[in-house]
Design a protein around this motif. Structure first.
Motif, PDB file in Angstrom:
ATOM      1  N   GLU A   1      -3.237  -0.596  -1.666  1.00  0.00           N
ATOM      2  CA  GLU A   1      -4.596  -0.711  -2.199  1.00  0.00           C
ATOM      3  C   GLU A   1      -4.676  -0.086  -3.585  1.00  0.00           C
ATOM      4  OE1 GLU A   1      -7.336   1.000   0.620  1.00  0.00           O
ATOM      5  OE2 GLU A   1      -7.125  -0.696   2.005  1.00  0.00           O
ATOM      6  N   GLN A   2      -4.027   1.083  -3.765  1.00  0.00           N
ATOM      7  CA  GLN A   2      -4.039   1.724  -5.074  1.00  0.00           C
ATOM      8  C   GLN A   2      -3.290   0.881  -6.095  1.00  0.00           C
ATOM      9  OE1 GLN A   2      -1.927   5.432  -6.603  1.00  0.00           O
ATOM     10  NE2 GLN A   2      -4.024   6.163  -6.223  1.00  0.00           N
TER      11      GLN A   2
ATOM     12  N   LYS B   1      -5.510  -4.647 -11.112  1.00  0.00           N
ATOM     13  CA  LYS B   1      -6.779  -5.164 -11.636  1.00  0.00           C
ATOM     14  C   LYS B   1      -7.184  -4.404 -12.897  1.00  0.00           C
ATOM     15  CE  LYS B   1      -8.354  -6.670  -7.130  1.00  0.00           C
ATOM     16  NZ  LYS B   1      -9.132  -6.326  -5.934  1.00  0.00           N
ATOM     17  N   LEU B   2      -6.958  -3.088 -12.896  1.00  0.00           N
ATOM     18  CA  LEU B   2      -7.263  -2.280 -14.080  1.00  0.00           C
ATOM     19  C   LEU B   2      -6.390  -2.706 -15.259  1.00  0.00           C
ATOM     20  CD1 LEU B   2      -8.816   0.063 -15.377  1.00  0.00           C
ATOM     21  CD2 LEU B   2      -7.061   1.613 -14.445  1.00  0.00           C
TER      22      LEU B   2
ATOM     23  N   GLY C   1       4.038   9.812 -10.456  1.00  0.00           N
ATOM     24  CA  GLY C   1       3.118   9.216  -9.503  1.00  0.00           C
ATOM     25  C   GLY C   1       2.133   8.234 -10.106  1.00  0.00           C
ATOM     26  N   TRP C   2       2.058   8.165 -11.437  1.00  0.00           N
ATOM     27  CA  TRP C   2       1.175   7.208 -12.095  1.00  0.00           C
ATOM     28  C   TRP C   2       1.815   5.828 -12.068  1.00  0.00           C
ATOM     29  CZ3 TRP C   2      -3.209   8.170 -15.543  1.00  0.00           C
ATOM     30  CH2 TRP C   2      -3.661   9.481 -15.495  1.00  0.00           C
ATOM     31  N   TRP C   3       0.986   4.798 -12.081  1.00  0.00           N
ATOM     32  CA  TRP C   3       1.468   3.434 -12.267  1.00  0.00           C
ATOM     33  C   TRP C   3       1.474   3.167 -13.763  1.00  0.00           C
ATOM     34  CZ3 TRP C   3       3.574   0.715  -8.473  1.00  0.00           C
ATOM     35  CH2 TRP C   3       3.259   1.052  -7.155  1.00  0.00           C
TER      36      TRP C   3
ATOM     37  N   CYS D   1      -5.992   4.964 -10.170  1.00  0.00           N
ATOM     38  CA  CYS D   1      -7.273   4.454  -9.684  1.00  0.00           C
ATOM     39  C   CYS D   1      -7.728   5.241  -8.466  1.00  0.00           C
ATOM     40  CB  CYS D   1      -7.149   2.978  -9.317  1.00  0.00           C
ATOM     41  SG  CYS D   1      -6.784   1.928 -10.723  1.00  0.00           S
ATOM     42  N   LEU D   2      -8.852   5.909  -8.622  1.00  0.00           N
ATOM     43  CA  LEU D   2      -9.517   6.590  -7.523  1.00  0.00           C
ATOM     44  C   LEU D   2     -10.821   5.840  -7.268  1.00  0.00           C
ATOM     45  CD1 LEU D   2      -8.906  10.272  -8.696  1.00  0.00           C
ATOM     46  CD2 LEU D   2      -7.555   8.928  -7.082  1.00  0.00           C
ATOM     47  N   PRO D   3     -11.447   6.035  -6.111  1.00  0.00           N
ATOM     48  CA  PRO D   3     -12.651   5.249  -5.816  1.00  0.00           C
ATOM     49  C   PRO D   3     -13.768   5.361  -6.861  1.00  0.00           C
ATOM     50  CG  PRO D   3     -11.867   6.364  -3.850  1.00  0.00           C
ATOM     51  CD  PRO D   3     -11.039   6.875  -4.993  1.00  0.00           C
TER      52      PRO D   3
END
Length: 160
Positions: free
Chosen positions: A20-21, A27-28, A74-76, A103-105
């Motif tokens: 999901e992340q 999408k970002l 840990g970043w994309w 991306c966090l909620p």
């Protein structure tokens, strides 16, 4: 519940959250490329996705969809290739922006030289990032040439 079923449930939930992340970051990345193109008022084809390897080095291959790579932090990461051309001239220059995504909620982060926070659905939150990007590129192209290329932070530039 056995230890196995407990661990299986946690593992499946972790995997679901991981994907999901990644999907949110993909999408970002699309929004990132679109907003850069629109902010620069760049012509079609001037902003594309560039492939990064596991060490976050570009091989200059372009793609129509972002190829995300998870960094050791840990970043994309996604590569955004911008091609600068002068109309009526064969001269051009390319730069790949190696941008970190998280991306966090309630908030998204972009990392390019430093972190920028974005509020999902708030177009105005992109302005500080885009202004910083243009300032950085402007400074990069006004500085003295130091060797074959003078990368600045996460910005890798090269002339072709």
């Amino acid at each position: 519940m056995t230890r196995y079923t407990d661990l299986a449930s946690k593992a499946i939930n972790y995997t679901r959250l991981f994907y999901e992340q990644r999907d949110s970051c993909q999408k970002l990345a699309f929004l990132l490329a679109t907003n850069i193109k629109q902010y620069l008022d760049a012509p079609d084809g001037a902003v594309q996705f560039a492939e990064l390897d596991d060490e976050l080095v570009t091989n200059w291959k372009t793609h129509s969809i972002p190829k995300l790579v998870q960094g050791k932090d840990g970043w994309w990461y996604v590569g955004i290739l911008i091609t600068f051309e002068q109309q009526g001239s064969a001269a051009f220059s390319k730069v790949v922006l190696k941008t970190g995504l998280r991306c966090l909620p309630d908030v998204h982060y972009l990392k390019l030289n430093h972190e920028h926070s974005l509020k999902p659905g708030n177009g105005a939150s992109w302005i500080p990032f885009l202004e910083s990007l243009v300032r950085g590129l402007d400074q990069d192209y006004q500085s003295e040439v130091a060797g074959a290329s003078a990368p600045m932070g996460f910005i890798q530039s090269g002339q072709h």
